[in-house]
Design an enzyme around this catalytic site. Structure first.
Site, mmCIF file in Angstrom:
data_model
loop_
_atom_site.group_PDB
_atom_site.id
_atom_site.type_symbol
_atom_site.label_atom_id
_atom_site.label_comp_id
_atom_site.label_asym_id
_atom_site.label_seq_id
_atom_site.Cartn_x
_atom_site.Cartn_y
_atom_site.Cartn_z
ATOM 1 C CD GLN A 1 47.658 15.541 25.433
ATOM 2 O OE1 GLN A 1 47.224 16.061 24.408
ATOM 3 N NE2 GLN A 1 48.105 14.310 25.453
ATOM 4 N N GLY A 2 49.180 19.016 28.812
ATOM 5 C CA GLY A 2 50.554 19.528 28.825
ATOM 6 C C GLY A 2 51.543 18.388 28.729
ATOM 7 C CB SER B 1 54.104 18.549 23.033
ATOM 8 O OG SER B 1 53.290 17.549 22.508
ATOM 9 C CB SER C 1 44.586 21.900 21.781
ATOM 10 O OG SER C 1 45.451 21.388 20.803
ATOM 11 C CD GLU D 1 46.093 12.493 21.888
ATOM 12 O OE1 GLU D 1 47.033 11.965 22.509
ATOM 13 O OE2 GLU D 1 46.159 13.603 21.360
ATOM 14 C CD GLU E 1 56.644 10.959 9.438
ATOM 15 O OE1 GLU E 1 56.013 11.501 10.368
ATOM 16 O OE2 GLU E 1 56.632 11.407 8.278
#
Ligand SMILES: Cc1cc2nc3c(=O)[nH]c(=O)nc-3n(C[C@H](O)[C@H](O)[C@H](O)COP(=O)(O)OP(=O)(O)OC[C@H]3O[C@@H](n4cnc5c(N)ncnc54)[C@H](O)[C@@H]3O)c2cc1C
Length: 376
Positions: free
Chosen positions: A124-125, A127, A159, A242, A359
């Site tokens: 998964q690209g 971030s 990951s 997710e 958060e």
């Protein structure tokens, strides 16, 4: 509501338990989660061949078309046996459901079956160095060049990227459009010229995730998911999945951790009332998590779409797991005394960051579960 297995569910549970006992690679349970040994791919292939990958996917895409209760039972049994998960975590949990929801018939035909069989692994690209919690700030350029897209930029914390064949990639498609209408979502081939993967070593000493650099990478037009500039909506589908189906796996792994903690406390003859109180707290938190997950399972069965409760489960699990592993370390005699608990404690630090920081999840729970006024 009867929370026990129906006879049909009990039969499925027995079948899964038997399969795991017969096929689990030797030594797999003692090396901790998410290490990429050669036999992990064999194990993943076996899970695919036995029909346990994509249990809830529709049959037309190679899934088993099973109810979500079967998925929950499967995850419970895998956790109970401490079996390594299918290597295609991202393909099965995120890329696949996103392609099912948004993909063209040709994309479904090309990608879905190979996710299930573990023949192709996904990453998964999303971030970037300056876009994590604020995903809409992604700046990797996905330029429309007429007959192809040209990708330039950097992703981080990906990951599985070091073993991945494809990447679900979110980037800036329409830089002049306002926020949330400027993103484009494509499927990128990780073996294409111009893709460079650099592993990042984590606190645990293992490189589980990576940086990905894209330099003039050509992505075919048919790899677009959704519309140019419509990437945000597609990304929301990915994120919902997710967190949504993750809950069952999380409560099952916490169940195993609590049992190990109790066994450790018995073995060390813990009598300190404060420690006993802390252990009891973890058991109580686990029960709360389990029943919350049963509730979201009911919503999922009815609607087919994971609800925002998944965010609450992920938040509670990740914080409980951090507390629990620290407590176990204390009981075991302190950090670095016990390899198992030290590894678990170090790995648990990333759990409150990945798939949404605590958060961010608290804000989601406040706004979308409790219906409190929006912060922005
Ligand atoms: C083990 C692991 C695996 C990962 N795997 C992947 C992967 O496969 N693919 C991928 O794309 N990413 C992956 N990530 C990245 C992960 O999604 C991001 O780390 C996460 O979204 C947080 O982004 P950030 O690291 O940029 O932190 P930032 O967003 O910069 O946050 C820094 C701090 O500020 C706080 N903060 C930020 N915004 C707010 C706000 N609005 N309100 C309150 N507090 C706020 C955060 O909670 C945090 O404490 C992984 C991360 C980890 C730890």
């Amino acid at each position: 509501m009867d929370l026990r297995d129906t006879p049909e569910e009990a039969a499925f549970r027995a079948e899964v338990r038997d399969f795991v006992e017969q096929n689990l690679p030797e030594g797999a349970t003692t090396r901790g989660a998410r290490r990429f040994e050669d036999d992990d791919r064999d194990w993943s292939r076996k899970l695919g061949a036995a029909g346990y990958a994509g249990l809830t996917w529709p049959k037309e895409y190679g899934g088993a078309g099973a109810p979500y209760t079967h998925q929950a039972i499967f995850l419970e049994e895998m956790a109970r046996a401490e079996a390594p998960s299918h290597l295609g975590v991202i393909g099965l949990g995120m890329a696949g459901p996103t392609i099912i929801a948004w993909g063209t018939p040709a994309q479904k035909e090309r990608y879905l079956a190979r996710i299930l069989s573990a023949d192709e692994i996904w990453c998964q690209g999303f971030s970037e160095p300056d876009a994590g919690s604020d995903l809409a700030a992604a700046r990797t350029r996905i330029e429309d060049k007429g007959d192809h897209f040209l990708v330039n930029g950097q992703k981080v914390w990906s990951s599985f990227a070091h073993i991945a064949d494809f990447c679900i990639l979110l980037g800036l498609g329409l830089p002049d459009e306002p926020r949330y209408r400027n993103l484009t979502y494509v499927i990128a081939d990780m073996h294409a010229p111009g893709v460079e993967v650099r592993p990042l070593v984590q606190l645990t000493g293992q490189p589980e995730f990576n940086e990905i650099f894209f330099t003039d990478v050509q992505v075919p037009k048919e790899n677009l998911l959704g519309e140019i500039g419509g990437g945000w909506q597609v990304a929301m589908t990915t994120l919902l999945h997710e967190r949504g189906t993750l809950g069952f796996a999380l409560s099952a792994t916490l169940d195993v951790a609590v049992r190990k903690l109790v066994a450790l406390a018995k073995e060390r003859n813990v009598t300190d009332p404060i420690l006993l109180d802390r252990i009891a707290r973890e058991w109580i938190e686990l029960q709360g998590l389990k029943y919350t997950n049963y509730r979201s399972l009911t919503t999922l069965q009815k609607t087919g779409i994971p609800g925002p409760e998944g965010s609450a489960s992920k938040l509670v699990w990740s914080e409980a797991n951090q507390r629990l592993t620290k407590l176990a370390q204390e009981i075991a005699g302190g950090p670095n005394v016990d390899d198992y608990w030290t590894y678990q404690q170090l790995r648990s630090r990333g759990n409150t960051i990945e798939a949404g920081t605590s958060e961010i999840l608290r804000t989601i729970v406040a706004e979308r579960v409790l219906g409190l006024p929006r912060s922005r």
